[in-house]
Design a protein around this motif. Structure first.
Motif, PDB file in Angstrom:
ATOM      1  N   ARG A 116       9.475 -45.355  -4.270  1.00 51.57           N
ATOM      2  CA  ARG A 116       9.760 -45.872  -2.737  1.00 51.57           C
ATOM      3  C   ARG A 116       8.778 -45.248  -1.926  1.00 51.57           C
ATOM      4  O   ARG A 116       8.472 -45.496  -0.702  1.00 51.57           O
ATOM      5  N   GLY A 117       7.968 -44.463  -2.262  1.00 53.46           N
ATOM      6  CA  GLY A 117       6.557 -43.875  -1.580  1.00 53.46           C
ATOM      7  C   GLY A 117       6.970 -42.817  -0.768  1.00 53.46           C
ATOM      8  O   GLY A 117       6.447 -42.250   0.288  1.00 53.46           O
ATOM      9  N   LEU A 118       8.092 -41.922  -1.119  1.00 49.79           N
ATOM     10  CA  LEU A 118       8.518 -40.845  -0.419  1.00 49.79           C
ATOM     11  C   LEU A 118       7.437 -39.582  -0.382  1.00 49.79           C
ATOM     12  O   LEU A 118       7.263 -39.198   0.759  1.00 49.79           O
ATOM     13  N   GLU A 119       6.549 -39.559  -1.342  1.00 47.81           N
ATOM     14  CA  GLU A 119       5.457 -38.332  -1.338  1.00 47.81           C
ATOM     15  C   GLU A 119       4.450 -38.928  -0.390  1.00 47.81           C
ATOM     16  O   GLU A 119       4.093 -38.133   0.526  1.00 47.81           O
ATOM     17  N   GLU A 120       4.326 -40.015  -0.461  1.00 45.62           N
ATOM     18  CA  GLU A 120       3.011 -40.614   0.712  1.00 45.62           C
ATOM     19  C   GLU A 120       3.630 -40.474   2.110  1.00 45.62           C
ATOM     20  O   GLU A 120       2.964 -40.189   3.072  1.00 45.62           O
ATOM     21  N   PHE A 121       5.007 -40.638   2.386  1.00 47.98           N
ATOM     22  CA  PHE A 121       5.540 -40.747   3.663  1.00 47.98           C
ATOM     23  C   PHE A 121       5.418 -39.164   4.054  1.00 47.98           C
ATOM     24  O   PHE A 121       5.227 -38.974   4.990  1.00 47.98           O
ATOM     25  N   LEU A 122       5.918 -38.131   3.075  1.00 46.69           N
ATOM     26  CA  LEU A 122       5.716 -36.881   3.785  1.00 46.69           C
ATOM     27  C   LEU A 122       4.268 -36.519   4.053  1.00 46.69           C
ATOM     28  O   LEU A 122       4.299 -35.528   4.805  1.00 46.69           O
TER      29      LEU A 122
END
Length: 604
Positions: A116-122
């Motif tokens: 979902r791209g959570l790492e990039e969001f963080l």
């Protein structure tokens, strides 16, 4: 095929057609919302398609697990229990073994979050990129607790000024207009300018280095008399906390308190010495205040407990050292989230684990109705109210990945809650996931406290097991279905460090859950219409003209301004009824400060 059957099939096909048309319409509406956003901003909040394949694996696994093992069987597995427990910053322990998941479930959920791209969001969030696209803002509340050198100099400078001022008030170095010590403080604010700060003050004041300052919070428009009762205006400091200084409740209460100071005999210089402000307004008129402590429009009100609205009351109540330790605990939770090198997001980061469990409960187990918060500490009695604002205002919005999830939260401290709504938790037709929060140590080391803490802790540990295991013996008069998920957060003690970590844990859970569900957790557009209509009604009250009420505009696309100028016959009747008993002098002029242009930047 007979007529009845034909009618049924016609109705079914009509319903399917309506559903598909509605879905297509919502898709077009969501696409329109993207117009004008950069690709970066679009991906931050609105992307819903990423991670589809990974989610299919979660669904297959979850369905198989549900058929294979009930929660009561899973909860009794010692190896699994040890795998679903994690000690985080400041000694906080999270136990989610009473959820219908396994370590494999968490691995698959972590893979989905990564897709979902959570790492990039963080990374985007922590580096200051725009993560609030509706207001074109970053969200920088995490910088409020970063040490000097790792945060902008103006942030650390304001923080140092707040802590010094609080110590000056507590020590008597900053005195009243009559050169005596301050004995009480009134905090005027609402929403995020009150709830989080009051949680912190109430939780920590008992064990603080007390200065004997009474700290009272004024938010309700009818709360003035209760708040000032027994206080001496000549020894009272007033803190007015408002992000925009256009929120009607805060401006009305601020005017009321300033008038209270004036009628006590203080002149304008005296009132100024007794009044300070916390605000994000850059061009704020500060002449009427002894000091103005800034916070920033990149910090939402509900996320501002480590900014001046929360830090100043806490430092006044408990001292600069306690306030600094609160910031340190919050900072530790930030580092745990943003600087964690663990590869799988679903196993080693407390806020991510909690957010993923919320998604799993709703989308796999069908538990979409809300959840419950039960802190087993009377000093955390206001925590559920703070979390209500934090989560329901952040996530209670349409659209997103799954618009059927209801982000409804309620709670109360245990053991009181066991004698009110626990009946519903144990036997309602639809289970409600519950967060239990406890402390290993009592408030003091008095033997009587330890004796009563034994009872408190026994109740805290018993309830999650009772909800998970239930009783299936048909010979009993009552049936306890069990299978009700809960998690337990245990603090080593309730102190400034652990409280800072706990409140930040829930902040991060909220933001992460919002991202995973494609909901912007940083805005609150739904409150605007009600505020505008209230301002309109206030202006009508000042004129006393209620014979006619404006009807809603006859247009297919009324604007927000159109809707805020009209109301129903029921409201018109009640306005006239109310006006008939108002003092005659108020029927022509209003003594309440009004704002023709409602706040665009709320206290939320």
């Amino acid at each position: 095929m007979d007529i009845a059957a034909s009618s049924i099939w016609s109705a079914i096909w009509a319903a399917v057609w309506v559903f598909m048309a509605a879905k297509q319409h919502l898709t077009k509406v969501n696409q329109k919302k993207l117009v004008g956003l950069s690709k970066e901003e679009e991906n931050v909040v609105y992307e819903t398609q990423r991670g589809t394949k990974e989610w299919e694996k979660v669904v297959c696994h979850g369905r198989a697990l549900i058929k294979k093992k009930e929660l009561r069987e899973l909860a009794l597995d010692k190896k699994r229990s040890n795998e679903l427990r994690l000690e985080g910053p400041c000694g906080l322990v999270l136990d989610w073994s009473r959820h219908q998941v396994t370590s494999e479930t968490m691995r698959l959920l972590g893979d989905w979050a990564k897709a979902r791209g959570l790492e990039e969001f963080l990374n985007d969030w922590s580096s200051g990129k725009i993560v609030n696209p509706s207001e074109s803002r970053a969200a920088l509340h995490q910088r409020l607790r970063a040490p000097a050198g790792e945060t902008p100099s103006e942030v650390s400078a304001v923080r140092d000024i707040i802590l010094r001022f609080a110590e000056d008030v507590r020590s008597g170095r900053y005195s009243t207009a009559l050169n005596s010590r301050f004995e009480s403080v009134i905090i005027v604010g609402i929403g995020g300018s009150r709830l989080g700060p009051e949680v912190a003050v109430r939780a920590l004041q008992l064990n603080s280095d007390s200065s004997n300052l009474q700290i009272r919070f004024l938010s309700a428009l009818d709360g003035f008399h209760d708040v000032v009762q027994g206080l001496n205006p000549h020894t009272t400091l007033v803190v007015i906390s408002s992000k925009s200084f256009t929120t009607i409740e805060t401006t009305a209460n601020a005017a009321r308190v300033r008038n209270w100071l004036a009628t006590s005999g203080l002149d304008q210089d005296g009132i100024r010495r007794h009044t300070v402000a916390c605000t994000a307004q850059i061009n704020f008129q500060s002449d009427a205040y002894a000091a103005v402590f800034r916070f920033w429009d990149t910090v939402g009100g509900r996320y501002s407990v480590t900014g001046s609205p929360g830090l100043l009351p806490l430092a006044l109540a408990c001292g600069a050292d306690a306030a600094s330790r609160f910031l340190a605990g919050s900072r530790q939770m930030d580092l745990h989230l943003f600087n964690n090198e663990e590869q799988n997001l679903g196993e080693k980061r407390l806020p991510v684990v909690m957010a993923l469990l919320a998604v799993y409960n709703a989308r796999i187990l069908g538990l979409r109705s809300g959840r419950c918060i039960v802190p087993y500490s009377s000093r955390l009695a206001l925590l559920p109210a703070h979390l209500q604002q934090l989560e329901m205002e952040s996530l209670g919005k349409p659209g997103g990945l799954d618009s059927t999830i209801q982000h409804i939260l309620f709670g109360a401290p245990g053991t009181d809650a066991q004698h009110s709504f626990f009946q519903l938790l144990h036997q309602s037709p639809i289970p409600l996931p519950t967060d239990f929060i406890g402390c290993l140590r009592p408030p003091t080391d008095e033997i009587d406290d330890w004796v009563q803490w034994d009872i408190m802790l026994a109740n805290l540990l018993a309830q999650p097991d009772a909800l998970a295991l239930g009783v299936t013996n048909s010979k009993l008069d009552f049936y306890f279905p069990g299978g009700r998920p809960s998690l337990t957060i245990m603090l080593p003690a309730l102190d400034p460090t652990t409280l800072g970590a706990l409140m930040t844990l829930y902040e991060h859970r909220t933001v992460i859950l919002g991202y995973l569900l494609s909901i912007n957790p940083f805005d609150q557009p739904g409150v605007e219409l009600g505020k505008r209509l209230a301002n309109t009604l206030s202006r009508y009250l000042s004129t006393g003209t209620f014979d006619e009420f404006p009807s809603p505009p006859q247009t297919s696309a009324p604007t927000l301004e159109d809707l805020s100028q009209s109301w129903t016959p029921a409201t018109s009747w009640m306005l006239k009824r109310y006006n008939s008993i108002r003092p005659s002098m108020l029927r022509q002029t209003s003594q309440i400060p009004l704002h023709s242009t409602p706040a665009t930047d709320s206290e939320k």
